[in-house]
Motif scaffolding. Sequence first.
Motif, PDB file in Angstrom:
ATOM      1  N   GLY A 164       0.834  -1.192   0.000  1.00  0.00           N
ATOM      2  CA  GLY A 164       0.000   0.000   0.000  1.00  0.00           C
ATOM      3  C   GLY A 164       0.865   1.237   0.000  1.00  0.00           C
ATOM      4  N   SER A 165       0.254   2.397  -0.189  1.00  0.00           N
ATOM      5  CA  SER A 165       1.013   3.644  -0.202  1.00  0.00           C
ATOM      6  C   SER A 165       0.092   4.826   0.028  1.00  0.00           C
ATOM      7  CB  SER A 165       1.765   3.815  -1.526  1.00  0.00           C
ATOM      8  OG  SER A 165       0.861   3.826  -2.623  1.00  0.00           O
ATOM      9  N   ASP A 166       0.675   5.894   0.548  1.00  0.00           N
ATOM     10  CA  ASP A 166      -0.045   7.158   0.644  1.00  0.00           C
ATOM     11  C   ASP A 166       0.930   8.302   0.452  1.00  0.00           C
ATOM     12  OD1 ASP A 166       0.751   8.410   3.347  1.00  0.00           O
ATOM     13  OD2 ASP A 166       0.019   6.465   4.038  1.00  0.00           O
ATOM     14  N   ILE A 167       0.380   9.452   0.071  1.00  0.00           N
ATOM     15  CA  ILE A 167       1.175  10.658  -0.179  1.00  0.00           C
ATOM     16  C   ILE A 167       0.477  11.834   0.479  1.00  0.00           C
ATOM     17  CG2 ILE A 167       2.021  12.283  -1.932  1.00  0.00           C
ATOM     18  CD1 ILE A 167       2.248   9.932  -3.873  1.00  0.00           C
ATOM     19  N   ASN A 168       1.267  12.647   1.192  1.00  0.00           N
ATOM     20  CA  ASN A 168       0.753  13.892   1.747  1.00  0.00           C
ATOM     21  C   ASN A 168       1.821  14.972   1.585  1.00  0.00           C
ATOM     22  OD1 ASN A 168       2.173  14.438   4.564  1.00  0.00           O
ATOM     23  ND2 ASN A 168       1.848  12.225   4.384  1.00  0.00           N
ATOM     24  N   GLY A 169       1.575  16.112   2.171  1.00  0.00           N
ATOM     25  CA  GLY A 169       2.515  17.222   2.043  1.00  0.00           C
ATOM     26  C   GLY A 169       2.058  18.275   1.062  1.00  0.00           C
ATOM     27  N   GLU A 170       0.783  18.191   0.634  1.00  0.00           N
ATOM     28  CA  GLU A 170       0.240  19.267  -0.188  1.00  0.00           C
ATOM     29  C   GLU A 170       0.262  20.570   0.619  1.00  0.00           C
ATOM     30  OE1 GLU A 170      -0.547  18.119  -3.242  1.00  0.00           O
ATOM     31  OE2 GLU A 170      -0.263  16.083  -2.481  1.00  0.00           O
ATOM     32  N   VAL A 171       0.140  21.672  -0.072  1.00  0.00           N
ATOM     33  CA  VAL A 171       0.128  22.950   0.626  1.00  0.00           C
ATOM     34  C   VAL A 171      -1.288  23.506   0.611  1.00  0.00           C
ATOM     35  CG1 VAL A 171       0.820  24.231  -1.450  1.00  0.00           C
ATOM     36  CG2 VAL A 171       1.241  25.225   0.803  1.00  0.00           C
ATOM     37  N   SER A 172      -1.782  23.875   1.792  1.00  0.00           N
ATOM     38  CA  SER A 172      -3.123  24.441   1.914  1.00  0.00           C
ATOM     39  C   SER A 172      -3.150  25.398   3.097  1.00  0.00           C
ATOM     40  CB  SER A 172      -4.173  23.335   2.087  1.00  0.00           C
ATOM     41  OG  SER A 172      -3.981  22.615   3.288  1.00  0.00           O
ATOM     42  N   HIS A 173      -4.060  26.341   3.028  1.00  0.00           N
ATOM     43  CA  HIS A 173      -4.180  27.362   4.078  1.00  0.00           C
ATOM     44  C   HIS A 173      -5.401  27.057   4.926  1.00  0.00           C
ATOM     45  CE1 HIS A 173      -3.829  31.243   6.042  1.00  0.00           C
ATOM     46  NE2 HIS A 173      -5.113  31.442   5.825  1.00  0.00           N
ATOM     47  N   TYR A 174      -5.215  27.093   6.259  1.00  0.00           N
ATOM     48  CA  TYR A 174      -6.346  26.824   7.157  1.00  0.00           C
ATOM     49  C   TYR A 174      -6.095  27.510   8.495  1.00  0.00           C
ATOM     50  CZ  TYR A 174      -9.986  24.292   9.681  1.00  0.00           C
ATOM     51  OH  TYR A 174     -11.101  23.970  10.418  1.00  0.00           O
TER      52      TYR A 174
ATOM     53  N   SER B 273       0.274  24.450  16.777  1.00  0.00           N
ATOM     54  CA  SER B 273       0.834  24.650  15.441  1.00  0.00           C
ATOM     55  C   SER B 273       1.782  25.849  15.445  1.00  0.00           C
ATOM     56  CB  SER B 273      -0.265  24.825  14.394  1.00  0.00           C
ATOM     57  OG  SER B 273      -1.039  25.976  14.658  1.00  0.00           O
ATOM     58  N   ALA B 274       1.463  26.880  16.256  1.00  0.00           N
ATOM     59  CA  ALA B 274       2.370  28.024  16.380  1.00  0.00           C
ATOM     60  C   ALA B 274       3.661  27.617  17.069  1.00  0.00           C
ATOM     61  CB  ALA B 274       1.678  29.140  17.152  1.00  0.00           C
ATOM     62  N   MET B 275       3.556  26.759  18.091  1.00  0.00           N
ATOM     63  CA  MET B 275       4.757  26.279  18.783  1.00  0.00           C
ATOM     64  C   MET B 275       5.645  25.465  17.856  1.00  0.00           C
ATOM     65  SD  MET B 275       3.087  25.211  22.454  1.00  0.00           S
ATOM     66  CE  MET B 275       4.570  24.345  22.994  1.00  0.00           C
ATOM     67  N   ASP B 276       5.035  24.774  16.893  1.00  0.00           N
ATOM     68  CA  ASP B 276       5.808  23.993  15.927  1.00  0.00           C
ATOM     69  C   ASP B 276       6.396  24.861  14.817  1.00  0.00           C
ATOM     70  OD1 ASP B 276       5.860  21.433  16.916  1.00  0.00           O
ATOM     71  OD2 ASP B 276       3.944  20.866  16.024  1.00  0.00           O
ATOM     72  N   GLU B 277       6.133  26.161  14.871  1.00  0.00           N
ATOM     73  CA  GLU B 277       6.718  27.131  13.944  1.00  0.00           C
ATOM     74  C   GLU B 277       6.434  26.783  12.487  1.00  0.00           C
ATOM     75  OE1 GLU B 277      10.852  27.271  15.018  1.00  0.00           O
ATOM     76  OE2 GLU B 277      10.462  28.460  16.828  1.00  0.00           O
ATOM     77  N   GLN B 278       5.190  26.440  12.220  1.00  0.00           N
ATOM     78  CA  GLN B 278       4.822  26.196  10.828  1.00  0.00           C
ATOM     79  C   GLN B 278       4.945  27.479  10.019  1.00  0.00           C
ATOM     80  OE1 GLN B 278       0.923  23.873  11.715  1.00  0.00           O
ATOM     81  NE2 GLN B 278       1.634  23.133   9.740  1.00  0.00           N
ATOM     82  N   PRO B 279       5.576  27.426   8.847  1.00  0.00           N
ATOM     83  CA  PRO B 279       5.722  28.629   8.023  1.00  0.00           C
ATOM     84  C   PRO B 279       4.363  29.145   7.559  1.00  0.00           C
ATOM     85  CG  PRO B 279       7.193  26.865   7.280  1.00  0.00           C
ATOM     86  CD  PRO B 279       6.248  26.266   8.267  1.00  0.00           C
ATOM     87  N   GLU B 280       4.275  30.444   7.397  1.00  0.00           N
ATOM     88  CA  GLU B 280       3.061  31.043   6.867  1.00  0.00           C
ATOM     89  C   GLU B 280       2.905  30.691   5.386  1.00  0.00           C
ATOM     90  OE1 GLU B 280       0.588  32.859   8.249  1.00  0.00           O
ATOM     91  OE2 GLU B 280       1.465  32.448  10.223  1.00  0.00           O
ATOM     92  N   ILE B 281       1.675  30.467   4.966  1.00  0.00           N
ATOM     93  CA  ILE B 281       1.393  30.200   3.564  1.00  0.00           C
ATOM     94  C   ILE B 281       1.239  31.529   2.824  1.00  0.00           C
ATOM     95  CG2 ILE B 281      -0.248  29.174   1.944  1.00  0.00           C
ATOM     96  CD1 ILE B 281       1.289  27.126   3.558  1.00  0.00           C
ATOM     97  N   ASP B 282       1.998  31.703   1.769  1.00  0.00           N
ATOM     98  CA  ASP B 282       1.870  32.891   0.924  1.00  0.00           C
ATOM     99  C   ASP B 282       0.688  32.657  -0.015  1.00  0.00           C
ATOM    100  OD1 ASP B 282       2.045  34.954  -0.902  1.00  0.00           O
ATOM    101  OD2 ASP B 282       4.222  34.881  -1.068  1.00  0.00           O
ATOM    102  N   THR B 283      -0.475  33.231   0.334  1.00  0.00           N
ATOM    103  CA  THR B 283      -1.688  32.958  -0.442  1.00  0.00           C
ATOM    104  C   THR B 283      -1.568  33.421  -1.888  1.00  0.00           C
ATOM    105  OG1 THR B 283      -2.640  35.010   0.423  1.00  0.00           O
ATOM    106  CG2 THR B 283      -3.197  32.968   1.570  1.00  0.00           C
ATOM    107  N   ALA B 284      -0.721  34.408  -2.139  1.00  0.00           N
ATOM    108  CA  ALA B 284      -0.543  34.895  -3.506  1.00  0.00           C
ATOM    109  C   ALA B 284       0.155  33.863  -4.383  1.00  0.00           C
ATOM    110  CB  ALA B 284       0.250  36.198  -3.503  1.00  0.00           C
ATOM    111  N   GLN B 285       0.938  32.982  -3.757  1.00  0.00           N
ATOM    112  CA  GLN B 285       1.672  31.966  -4.507  1.00  0.00           C
ATOM    113  C   GLN B 285       1.062  30.574  -4.367  1.00  0.00           C
ATOM    114  OE1 GLN B 285       6.037  32.244  -4.663  1.00  0.00           O
ATOM    115  NE2 GLN B 285       5.910  33.803  -3.057  1.00  0.00           N
TER     116      GLN B 285
END
Length: 292
Positions: A236-246, A257-269
């Motif tokens: 079996g297999s799965d794939i993740n790591g898409e980029v999405s804003h939420y 999530s803030a403590m994990d220092e997730q980068p901000e998503i540049d909505t323009a890109q």
Amino acid sequence: MNVQVQSPVVLDIDGSVGQLPDGLVLPLAEWQEAIRFGCSLATMRRFSTLLDERLPAHHGTVFTGSGDFHHLSWPLIARLKPATPIQVVVLDNHPDNMRFPFGVHCGSWVRRVAALSFVEHVHVLGITSHDIGAGHAWENYLAPLLRGKLSYWSMGVDTGWSRRLGIARAFRGFDTPDALVDAFVEQQRTQALPTYLTIDKDAFAPEVAHTNWDQGRLQLTHALALIGSLRQGLAGSDINGEVSHYRYSTWWKRKLSAMDEQPEIDTAQLAGWQAQQHALNLKLLEAIKAAA
């Protein structure tokens, strides 16, 4: 029948996965707040039941969206219940074996997969995160490392602390992605088990795929070599790591999530990054099909 010759499935939770050839799309947007980043074990049990009800008996690679959903690999693997043991190969910039007291989250699920009776070993490949460095050593679940069920394959991280605890054999450190991949490919020559493959695209360098986590150093050629080395077929297999804003409505998810220092998503890109991700998905699907 090998599941990988079947059509891919999209668990469409965050709307980030592009249209795939012959893909089956399961609309699940109502689950996003409940399971994104992390959830209680009770919530995961309910989602697992949903997967059992809605996934076809035979299917191909499952796409789960953002890396914030990597813990969904756990129920996808658990439901296999194969007659013979398997190995699990994880491409990820993080160990995903970190302590999480509130159930399970995208950085804690590997421990649970390693505990499955039919999983002989879990390899996490491509780690550059300091989650496995001395400063975060106490956060790693030690049981699967001590039992010889889990190996970290990393680049550029000082893991000397593992020697003091007697678990150095679980840590494979390399200077370059080429050296890491070569060593894993060589190891697989004598490996006789089928594989469950799960890919978090934060293992790739940003020029290969932008994600919403800090990223590693792998190139597409490295992933293709790793997939090609899995000579005993894929369970079996799965794939993740898409980029999405939420934006979470749950306060503790916002805080963690803030403590994990997730980068901000540049909505323009965002659209351009998703197109880049989609092109990579198609190439990974072709490689997985060939490995089946």
